[in-house]
Design a protein around this motif. Structure first.
Motif, PDB file in Angstrom:
ATOM      1  N   ASP A  84       0.808  -1.220   0.000  1.00  0.00           N
ATOM      2  CA  ASP A  84       0.000   0.000   0.000  1.00  0.00           C
ATOM      3  C   ASP A  84       0.840   1.267   0.000  1.00  0.00           C
ATOM      4  O   ASP A  84       0.304   2.374   0.001  1.00  0.00           O
ATOM      5  N   GLY A  85       2.162   1.118   0.036  1.00  0.00           N
ATOM      6  CA  GLY A  85       3.033   2.289  -0.050  1.00  0.00           C
ATOM      7  C   GLY A  85       3.521   2.825   1.275  1.00  0.00           C
ATOM      8  O   GLY A  85       4.430   3.653   1.310  1.00  0.00           O
ATOM      9  N   GLN A 101      11.554  11.098   1.805  1.00  0.00           N
ATOM     10  CA  GLN A 101      10.482  12.035   1.480  1.00  0.00           C
ATOM     11  C   GLN A 101      10.862  12.812   0.216  1.00  0.00           C
ATOM     12  O   GLN A 101      12.013  13.228   0.064  1.00  0.00           O
ATOM     13  N   ALA A 102       9.915  12.959  -0.688  1.00  0.00           N
ATOM     14  CA  ALA A 102      10.119  13.732  -1.912  1.00  0.00           C
ATOM     15  C   ALA A 102       9.283  14.997  -1.854  1.00  0.00           C
ATOM     16  O   ALA A 102       8.131  14.973  -1.425  1.00  0.00           O
ATOM     17  N   ARG A 103       9.855  16.110  -2.276  1.00  0.00           N
ATOM     18  CA  ARG A 103       9.104  17.367  -2.319  1.00  0.00           C
ATOM     19  C   ARG A 103       9.358  18.058  -3.649  1.00  0.00           C
ATOM     20  O   ARG A 103      10.443  17.980  -4.221  1.00  0.00           O
ATOM     21  N   ARG A 104       8.319  18.726  -4.118  1.00  0.00           N
ATOM     22  CA  ARG A 104       8.441  19.462  -5.373  1.00  0.00           C
ATOM     23  C   ARG A 104       9.024  20.841  -5.109  1.00  0.00           C
ATOM     24  O   ARG A 104       8.756  21.465  -4.094  1.00  0.00           O
ATOM     25  N   TYR A 126       0.145  14.647   3.935  1.00  0.00           N
ATOM     26  CA  TYR A 126      -0.664  13.653   4.648  1.00  0.00           C
ATOM     27  C   TYR A 126      -1.913  13.278   3.860  1.00  0.00           C
ATOM     28  O   TYR A 126      -2.278  12.104   3.771  1.00  0.00           O
ATOM     29  N   VAL A 127      -2.559  14.251   3.258  1.00  0.00           N
ATOM     30  CA  VAL A 127      -3.840  13.993   2.601  1.00  0.00           C
ATOM     31  C   VAL A 127      -3.642  13.252   1.287  1.00  0.00           C
ATOM     32  O   VAL A 127      -4.372  12.300   0.976  1.00  0.00           O
ATOM     33  N   ARG A 128      -2.667  13.668   0.486  1.00  0.00           N
ATOM     34  CA  ARG A 128      -2.472  13.091  -0.844  1.00  0.00           C
ATOM     35  C   ARG A 128      -1.204  12.243  -0.906  1.00  0.00           C
ATOM     36  O   ARG A 128      -0.582  12.114  -1.953  1.00  0.00           O
ATOM     37  N   SER A 129      -0.837  11.671   0.224  1.00  0.00           N
ATOM     38  CA  SER A 129       0.401  10.910   0.296  1.00  0.00           C
ATOM     39  C   SER A 129       0.379   9.709  -0.645  1.00  0.00           C
ATOM     40  O   SER A 129      -0.617   8.988  -0.737  1.00  0.00           O
ATOM     41  N   ARG A 130       1.480   9.501  -1.350  1.00  0.00           N
ATOM     42  CA  ARG A 130       1.610   8.374  -2.252  1.00  0.00           C
ATOM     43  C   ARG A 130       3.092   8.079  -2.461  1.00  0.00           C
ATOM     44  O   ARG A 130       3.946   8.925  -2.194  1.00  0.00           O
ATOM     45  N   THR A 131       3.373   6.883  -2.942  1.00  0.00           N
ATOM     46  CA  THR A 131       4.744   6.456  -3.190  1.00  0.00           C
ATOM     47  C   THR A 131       5.054   6.559  -4.671  1.00  0.00           C
ATOM     48  O   THR A 131       4.305   6.045  -5.505  1.00  0.00           O
ATOM     49  N   LEU A 132       6.176   7.221  -4.981  1.00  0.00           N
ATOM     50  CA  LEU A 132       6.632   7.356  -6.351  1.00  0.00           C
ATOM     51  C   LEU A 132       8.074   6.870  -6.441  1.00  0.00           C
ATOM     52  O   LEU A 132       8.753   6.685  -5.420  1.00  0.00           O
ATOM     53  N   LYS A 149      -0.708   4.892  -8.093  1.00  0.00           N
ATOM     54  CA  LYS A 149      -1.344   3.577  -8.192  1.00  0.00           C
ATOM     55  C   LYS A 149      -0.643   2.712  -9.227  1.00  0.00           C
ATOM     56  O   LYS A 149      -0.480   1.507  -9.040  1.00  0.00           O
ATOM     57  N   ARG A 150      -0.222   3.341 -10.302  1.00  0.00           N
ATOM     58  CA  ARG A 150       0.495   2.590 -11.342  1.00  0.00           C
ATOM     59  C   ARG A 150       1.835   2.086 -10.814  1.00  0.00           C
ATOM     60  O   ARG A 150       2.274   0.985 -11.151  1.00  0.00           O
ATOM     61  N   VAL A 151       2.487   2.886  -9.980  1.00  0.00           N
ATOM     62  CA  VAL A 151       3.756   2.475  -9.394  1.00  0.00           C
ATOM     63  C   VAL A 151       3.568   1.239  -8.523  1.00  0.00           C
ATOM     64  O   VAL A 151       4.324   0.261  -8.620  1.00  0.00           O
TER      65      VAL A 151
END
Length: 406
Positions: A142-143, A155-158, A201-207, A251-253
């Motif tokens: 689930d990431g 952690q990745a940040r733009r 926190y809200v849109r957390s995802r693994t890339l 999700k694709r990742v």
């Protein structure tokens, strides 16, 4: 399933076994383990130039050989027999398939030919001992395993100019911070594929992010590992510039990692079966020569029974590994179960090798301990077997809701 090998597969196995017997015998193996990289660059060059092994399962359009994953698994059975330390697992089994599946046209064109030729090695950097979870082998994919910077993981940040998921990022729009330990070949790979959490926190995802091995702010060191034939590295990312792999669809990742997990498990099962088979062979050779009470140790019925039990386990594990290598490219999720069986056989064969070699089997000078440490190290990295079985049962809903315990 056709249980026979093709002429090409037989040729790959034969040629690879001959090469490894010449270039990766016990003296060469021990010398390679003491190098900073933990493997022999000359052997890697030979595997790439003479056999095309790094690109065996990559498409021809990217400089690969274009063989099915089954051929790569059979090749890894031979590298497992020799305990050959090389970047093959990290580069060709764990990293290249993700770049092929998720990378855009420019990324695939730039990276895959170099990976296929062996000029570039790569490593999948997953925070902590979470490789099996990330690949969906021992837990839910689930990431959450990617962590989050100072709290553990990466952690990745733009930054200015970066775009959120759904748009192509130019590479300068992402910065990574955090640490990943126990990364296969992480200390020496020319390219890191780093799993990181982003989105808050809200849109957390693994890339997944591409990081060159010489990137500013990247600090790497080889770690002391139980199994020296699988070099591990600690990777620290101190505000490192990175390039997003693909389009940023989290999700694709996760789906790609899940597919890779079953495929990698099948390859690892073949490798473990190869190591188990070789440990058994060496033990049979030894007890046939070693004498006690005026007769060969192998002539005692108790020893024969123990070795017969190991033989049954190894043959069953090899059959399961072959089937998984054939079936996983066709969509069957059987890699985890095959790996569980292979890990059990590998550990049993290695333990009996140490026991039946007697006092010499416990010494550093003998190779029996290398097979034992490979078995224990694989359990730590990709298992243990009971967790692999529990996860497979959970996915198949064989036992309803399955609790996985330590």
């Amino acid at each position: 399933m056709d249980p026979s090998f093709t002429a090409e597969q037989d040729e790959i196995r034969r040629t690879l076994r001959e090469l490894l017997s010449k270039r990766c015998g016990p003296p060469e193996l021990r010398a390679a383990l003491d190098t900073p990289a933990g493997h022999d660059p000359a052997l890697w060059t030979a595997l790439a130039d003479q056999l095309g092994l790094p690109g065996l399962a990559l498409p021809e359009e990217y400089g690969g050989v274009g063989c099915p994953v089954t051929d790569l698994a059979l090749a890894c059975e031979e590298t497992g027999r020799a305990l050959a330390p090389s970047p093959l697992l990290a580069t060709s089994v764990l990293t290249a398939p993700l770049i092929l599946a998720l990378g855009d046209d420019a990324q695939r064109a730039a990276l895959l030919p170099r990976l296929a030729s062996g000029d570039l090695t790569a490593a999948l950097a997953v925070p902590g001992p979470a490789v099996a979870t990330a690949l969906g082998l021992t837990g839910g994919n689930d990431g959450d395993w990617a962590g989050g910077g100072r709290a553990g993981g990466v952690q990745a940040r733009r930054t200015a100019g970066g775009r959120d998921g759904g748009g192509r990022d130019g590479g300068a729009g992402w910065r990574l911070y955090g640490e990943a330990a126990q990364v296969l070949d992480g200390h020496s790979a020319g390219l890191l594929l780093v799993a990181a959490r982003t989105g808050g926190y809200v849109r957390s995802r693994t890339l997944l992010f591409l990081v060159p091995g010489d990137a500013p702010g990247l600090v790497r060191a080889r770690q002391t590992a139980l199994d020296a034939t699988r070099p591990l590295g600690r990777v620290q990312l101190r505000d490192v510039e990175a390039e997003l792999l693909g389009d940023g669809d989290g999700k694709r990742v996760l789906r790609a990692l899940l597919r890779l997990g079953d495929q990698a498990a099948a390859v690892l099962a073949c490798e473990a079966a190869g190591a188990a088979g070789r440990a058994l062979e060496r033990t049979v050779e030894y007890v046939g020569q070693r004498e006690q009470f005026g007769r060969a140790v192998g002539s005692f019925q108790a020893v024969q029974h123990r070795l017969a039990d190991v033989h049954v386990q190894v043959q069953a594990a090899r059959s399961a590994a072959y089937y998984a290598a054939w079936a996983t490219p066709r969509g069957e999720r059987v890699g985890g179960l095959a790996l569980a069986q292979a890990l059990k056989a590998q550990r049993t064969a290695a333990a009996e090798a140490v026991q039946l070699h007697g006092g010499i089997g416990f010494t550093w000078e003998h190779d029996a301990h290398l097979y034992f440490k490979r078995a224990a190290g694989d359990d730590l990295l990709f298992g243990p077997a009971h967790r692999l079985c529990a996860r497979a049962a959970e996915e198949a809903r064989v036992l309803g809701r399955t609790e996985v315990t330590a």
